[in-house]
Design an enzyme around this catalytic site. Sequence first.
Site, PDB file in Angstrom:
ATOM      1  N   HIS A   1     -17.157   5.002 -10.521  1.00  0.00           N
ATOM      2  CA  HIS A   1     -16.897   3.605 -10.896  1.00  0.00           C
ATOM      3  C   HIS A   1     -16.906   3.457 -12.425  1.00  0.00           C
ATOM      4  O   HIS A   1     -16.619   4.396 -13.139  1.00  0.00           O
ATOM      5  CB  HIS A   1     -17.893   2.669 -10.211  1.00  0.00           C
ATOM      6  CG  HIS A   1     -17.897   2.800  -8.737  1.00  0.00           C
ATOM      7  ND1 HIS A   1     -16.922   2.265  -7.932  1.00  0.00           N
ATOM      8  CD2 HIS A   1     -18.766   3.444  -7.899  1.00  0.00           C
ATOM      9  CE1 HIS A   1     -17.180   2.558  -6.660  1.00  0.00           C
ATOM     10  NE2 HIS A   1     -18.289   3.281  -6.621  1.00  0.00           N
TER      11      HIS A   1
ATOM     12  N   GLU B   1     -24.056  -0.242  -9.324  1.00  0.00           N
ATOM     13  CA  GLU B   1     -23.958   1.189  -9.070  1.00  0.00           C
ATOM     14  C   GLU B   1     -23.416   1.942 -10.275  1.00  0.00           C
ATOM     15  O   GLU B   1     -23.860   3.058 -10.584  1.00  0.00           O
ATOM     16  CB  GLU B   1     -23.067   1.447  -7.848  1.00  0.00           C
ATOM     17  CG  GLU B   1     -22.943   2.921  -7.503  1.00  0.00           C
ATOM     18  CD  GLU B   1     -21.829   3.213  -6.514  1.00  0.00           C
ATOM     19  OE1 GLU B   1     -21.506   4.397  -6.342  1.00  0.00           O
ATOM     20  OE2 GLU B   1     -21.288   2.253  -5.922  1.00  0.00           O
TER      21      GLU B   1
ATOM     22  N   HIS C   1     -22.804   9.151  -7.338  1.00  0.00           N
ATOM     23  CA  HIS C   1     -22.692   7.788  -6.822  1.00  0.00           C
ATOM     24  C   HIS C   1     -24.014   7.289  -6.258  1.00  0.00           C
ATOM     25  O   HIS C   1     -24.928   8.072  -5.977  1.00  0.00           O
ATOM     26  CB  HIS C   1     -21.643   7.723  -5.704  1.00  0.00           C
ATOM     27  CG  HIS C   1     -20.243   7.776  -6.199  1.00  0.00           C
ATOM     28  ND1 HIS C   1     -19.443   6.665  -6.326  1.00  0.00           N
ATOM     29  CD2 HIS C   1     -19.498   8.829  -6.624  1.00  0.00           C
ATOM     30  CE1 HIS C   1     -18.267   7.033  -6.800  1.00  0.00           C
ATOM     31  NE2 HIS C   1     -18.275   8.339  -6.984  1.00  0.00           N
TER      32      HIS C   1
ATOM     33  N   GLU D   1     -24.255  11.062  -2.957  1.00  0.00           N
ATOM     34  CA  GLU D   1     -24.760   9.704  -2.756  1.00  0.00           C
ATOM     35  C   GLU D   1     -26.280   9.777  -2.882  1.00  0.00           C
ATOM     36  O   GLU D   1     -26.985  10.162  -1.951  1.00  0.00           O
ATOM     37  CB  GLU D   1     -24.350   9.170  -1.378  1.00  0.00           C
ATOM     38  CG  GLU D   1     -22.848   9.009  -1.186  1.00  0.00           C
ATOM     39  CD  GLU D   1     -22.316   7.713  -1.773  1.00  0.00           C
ATOM     40  OE1 GLU D   1     -23.027   7.095  -2.580  1.00  0.00           O
ATOM     41  OE2 GLU D   1     -21.183   7.327  -1.416  1.00  0.00           O
TER      42      GLU D   1
END
Length: 478
Positions: free
Chosen positions: A310, A325, A379, A441
């Site tokens: 992102h 995030e 992430h 993650e």
Amino acid sequence: MKKLGFVMVLIVFLLAFPKSGEASSSSANIFLDGEPLNLSSGVQVANMKGNVMIPIRVVSENLGFKVGWEKASQTVTVENSEKTVRMVVGSQQAELNGAQVDLNLAPVLNGPTTLVPLRFVSEQMGLDVKWDNQSKAVYLSSAALPTTGAEIDPGEGTNSGSQTPPTVESGNKGSLTGLSFSDNRLMIATEGAVTPKVFSMTGPDRIVIDLPDTVYSASFLSGHAVNAQNGGSMEAGEYSDVTNIRYAVFSDNPPTVRIVLDLTGPKNYAVTQESGIIIVDLNAEGEILVPPVPPVTGNGKKTVVIDAGHGGSQPGAISANGNQEKVLNLNVALKVEALLRKEKNINVVMTRSDDSTLGLSDRVKVANSLKADIFVSIHGNSNNSSSPHGTETYFTRDASKPLANVMHKHLVKATELMDRGVKYSSLHVTRETTMPAVLLEIGFLSNKSDEAQLFKDDFQNRVAQGIVEGIKEYLKVQ
């Protein structure tokens, strides 16, 4: 981004669903990439005023997007790797990456679940949508979607839904004044400050040219047909490698025009710009890469690309406490970078080192152009329920599974969170990269216990150290 990283939308075919005044059960079948969606028991698809409405459970379980539900405000949040859509029950105003957009029909509560419009969610999240009125079926396609945003099918529709194409009189920076194709070259005439973003795509093969901060000029509209959805097309003549040339308003905010060259197969190209003329030359020996690839020296070192997920206008998941995030991802990535720079046998390259917006294809191009040894994308996770927690690792290609296993082992040890395992998912950055690639993650922003750890400095330091140890073990470097 938990499953499909449909980074960027081929859209828009307006769906001709039969009119209905009230909600009713729908016999419409939904197919994703040719396969029927097997909906969980009790999940109902509804037809409301000519719109197919689906439970948010389908969006998360079957379409693979992150879905959040805020009970107090009755807000649904749908995310993929590039976009965040927020919809409120009863409101026909939604937010797309913070910008306001209109819905044909507002989300509604239906017993214990919330129904959202299938077409809107699918299009904004990167799925090509087609409606077969004869078979009463919806066909969704995720193949090779653009990664800088939604790709419009210029002959059929527009991302914004506006009926009047914006023109240079709107006070924007640049305008498209002309478009022509000859001698295997696309020539784009512009006025003002126009910097093109050009990239190639597969499935089908095409070259995409985005013109940010650009609108149609009056002279362009006088010479090129534009349909009610702000798009059109022109023939490529006798050049057999280009089957069609399409153009459309890709976005109203910021104003962006997208031009697409449909190809019969892969084709190299070069881009030049001078005196208001952009030339995309298909006679070129090779492809100009966007963005420029940072130089990396050889010396027998292993090259590792660290990708902070992102960034910029793409915040990723947002926790109940307002933590983004993208901030977590960058903080951890920078700590990993600092540690790797101390390793004498490793070159480290960052896809981003600040809060910048970067498309998925650009991240992939950096890694592929460098012929990196491994690619690691960092992430934070999220779910529509606050219950899921823990650490998981994703891979796409079989060649990446050994890396995923090693990285996950060290990541779980570092986080001390629940081990959710190593999983397969067709994510853009792990699918399109040519070297072993994983997506980590770290933990769930949607879980209060995980979130309480994720933004602590000592936790991030442990995670960064664990990632580095995993990289070193896999690469067998001391």
